[in-house]
Scaffold this active site. Structure first.
Site, PDB file in Angstrom:
ATOM      1  N   LYS A  80       0.869  -1.179   0.000  1.00 41.88           N
ATOM      2  CA  LYS A  80       0.000   0.000   0.000  1.00 41.88           C
ATOM      3  C   LYS A  80       0.901   1.223   0.000  1.00 41.88           C
ATOM      4  O   LYS A  80       2.035   1.156   0.480  1.00 41.88           O
ATOM      5  CB  LYS A  80      -0.862   0.010   1.273  1.00 41.88           C
ATOM      6  CG  LYS A  80      -2.089   0.858   1.194  1.00 41.88           C
ATOM      7  CD  LYS A  80      -3.258   0.104   0.572  1.00 41.88           C
ATOM      8  CE  LYS A  80      -4.454   1.010   0.361  1.00 41.88           C
ATOM      9  NZ  LYS A  80      -5.585   0.268  -0.216  1.00 41.88           N
ATOM     10  N   GLY A 180     -27.211   0.548  -0.517  1.00 46.48           N
ATOM     11  CA  GLY A 180     -26.341   1.311  -1.421  1.00 46.48           C
ATOM     12  C   GLY A 180     -26.444   0.759  -2.829  1.00 46.48           C
ATOM     13  O   GLY A 180     -25.888  -0.296  -3.119  1.00 46.48           O
ATOM     14  N   VAL A 181     -27.190   1.480  -3.686  1.00 44.84           N
ATOM     15  CA  VAL A 181     -27.300   1.018  -5.075  1.00 44.84           C
ATOM     16  C   VAL A 181     -26.515   1.966  -5.982  1.00 44.84           C
ATOM     17  O   VAL A 181     -27.045   2.625  -6.865  1.00 44.84           O
ATOM     18  CB  VAL A 181     -28.771   0.833  -5.528  1.00 44.84           C
ATOM     19  CG1 VAL A 181     -29.233  -0.566  -5.224  1.00 44.84           C
ATOM     20  CG2 VAL A 181     -29.719   1.840  -4.876  1.00 44.84           C
ATOM     21  N   GLY A 182     -25.213   2.030  -5.701  1.00 45.88           N
ATOM     22  CA  GLY A 182     -24.287   2.797  -6.531  1.00 45.88           C
ATOM     23  C   GLY A 182     -23.761   1.880  -7.612  1.00 45.88           C
ATOM     24  O   GLY A 182     -24.486   1.027  -8.149  1.00 45.88           O
ATOM     25  N   ASN A 183     -22.478   2.023  -7.895  1.00 44.75           N
ATOM     26  CA  ASN A 183     -21.848   1.248  -8.961  1.00 44.75           C
ATOM     27  C   ASN A 183     -21.954  -0.255  -8.746  1.00 44.75           C
ATOM     28  O   ASN A 183     -22.460  -0.980  -9.586  1.00 44.75           O
ATOM     29  CB  ASN A 183     -20.355   1.603  -8.970  1.00 44.75           C
ATOM     30  CG  ASN A 183     -19.987   2.358 -10.196  1.00 44.75           C
ATOM     31  OD1 ASN A 183     -20.742   2.362 -11.166  1.00 44.75           O
ATOM     32  ND2 ASN A 183     -18.824   2.987 -10.163  1.00 44.75           N
ATOM     33  N   VAL A 184     -21.456  -0.727  -7.589  1.00 45.10           N
ATOM     34  CA  VAL A 184     -21.464  -2.169  -7.322  1.00 45.10           C
ATOM     35  C   VAL A 184     -22.890  -2.640  -7.045  1.00 45.10           C
ATOM     36  O   VAL A 184     -23.338  -3.651  -7.587  1.00 45.10           O
ATOM     37  CB  VAL A 184     -20.558  -2.523  -6.125  1.00 45.10           C
ATOM     38  CG1 VAL A 184     -20.607  -4.015  -5.854  1.00 45.10           C
ATOM     39  CG2 VAL A 184     -19.116  -2.087  -6.377  1.00 45.10           C
TER      40      VAL A 184
END
Ligand code: NAD
Length: 350
Positions: A80, A180-184
């Site tokens: 990282k 959460g209905v974003g991208n994923v």
């Protein structure tokens, strides 16, 4: 602070402090392990209040990446990097290119990617000074947005959880609460809807909820009510720490699998879920499709191969569930143990 004595220090192979005052760069690259392959992990840009906070974060996150890469068996180690600064006001092409030169000096031991405060566009900038970059746009030679593959991995994890509590991976008639209905989340809803699942959805953005209702026939649920939705599966795809003292007692779901990072507020919440008989698919496995995609980008695998590798997340979750049952540990602990064993075996084989 003494790095060797820090709680987060775990025999990291290398910790490099990078400094180029002329472009305002101050950062750290931590390579936890290269036993199973080059150490891949995103580059985080964050205005850490102290250097100690930055060190702790990069040590902790790079170790987590080793576990994630090992359990996903994707031919990578863990690393990282962090840049200390405000991504909105202090990020410049010169700073990113300077970071790239430091990454390049590590001779392919560390591969970077996007993280909080950095984007695929920033990766293109870093790539001007090193080829050790992943998560690129398709137009820049990468595999593009990993969200569809992340969703596919979550889908496999949900099915593994269902096997453990119902004996079947089938989704027909199964109810899933997607937070959460974003991208994923939207990609996941598509897969679940196609397989016959019934959906509950919540999002703080009403337009995203409306989209899920109209496209997938989902039932809209208020943000705070998603935990108590009458669903078989709870899929956190928004933010972390949603599995905590307040939410776990009220969950109706028997399976938890989602894309969000750090879903457990504290490790003991994994035990709370197990005590309630809820099958928790560890977040860093369930959301591993993105990392598998980055690995494929590095190794130049074709799209079919990437998909197959992401589909293996289902089997990996089944292995983790089995180990947790055999050893009386939580699934999260079992996943870390399996990962550590793989790294130790790799070290012995060298
Ligand atoms: P996104 O920003 O596209 O979607 C997140 C959604 O969650 C947004 O629609 C947002 O409005 C919603 N949200 C925020 N707070 C909420 C709340 N309190 N209740 C309900 N909804 C809320 O992000 P994404 O790319 O879909 O990623 C989702 C999660 O998965 C993030 O935590 C991300 O870190 C993690 N993740 C994503 C990937 C990937 O490939 N995109 C890979 C690994 C992990």
């Amino acid at each position: 602070m003494s790095i060797f004595e820090a709680q987060e220090f775990d025999d990291h192979e290398k910790v490099l402090f990078v400094n180029e005052p002329s472009v305002g760069l101050r950062g750290i690259i931590a390579i936890h392990s290269t036993t199973l392959g080059p150490a891949l992990g995103g580059c985080r840009m964050w205005p850490y209040e102290t250097e100690a906070a930055a060190i702790r974060d990069v040590l902790r996150l790079s170790r987590g990446m080793s576990h994630k890469a090992a359990i996903l068996d994707c031919g990578l180690g863990g690393g990282k990097s962090v840049i200390i600064g405000d991504a909105n006001s202090q990020k410049t092409p010169a700073l990113l290119q300077s970071m790239g030169r430091f990454i390049d000096s590590l001779n392919e031991q560390y591969i970077t990617g996007e993280d909080i405060g950095t984007s695929p566009d920033d990766m293109r900038e870093i790539r001007k000074s090193t080829r050790c970059v992943s998560c690129l746009h398709k137009k820049d030679g990468g595999l593009g947005d990993p969200a569809p593959l992340t969703a596919l991995g979550v889908y496999g994890a949900i099915r593994a959880g269902l096997v453990s509590v119902t004996g079947s991976a089938g989704l027909d008639g199964v109810t899933v609460a997607v937070q959460g209905v974003g991208n994923v989340g939207t990609n996941l809803c598509q897969l679940l809807h196609d397989a016959g699942a019934k959906l509950f959805v919540s999002d703080v953005d009403p337009a995203r909820v409306d989209n899920a209702v109209s496209v997938f026939g989902a039932t809209a649920v208020a943000a705070d009510d998603i935990y108590t939705a009458n669903a078989d599966v709870y899929s956190p795809c928004a933010m972390g720490a949603t599995l905590n003292d307040d939410t776990i007692p009220s969950l109706n779901a028997r399976v938890v699998a989602g894309a969000a990072n750090n879903q457990l507020d504290a490790p003991r919440h994994g035990e709370m879920l197990a005590e309630r008989g809820i099958a928790y698919m560890p977040d860093f496995v369930a959301n591993g499709g993105g990392l598998v995609s980055c690995a494929a980008e590095w190794y130049r695998d074709g799209e079919d191969e990437v998909r197959k590798n992401v589909e293996k997340i289902h089997e990996t979750c089944l292995t983790i569930i089995e180990r947790a049952e055999q050893t009386g540990t939580t699934t999260a602990e079992a996943a870390v143990r399996i990962a550590e064993e793989r790294i130790a075996r790799g070290r012995n084989d060298d």
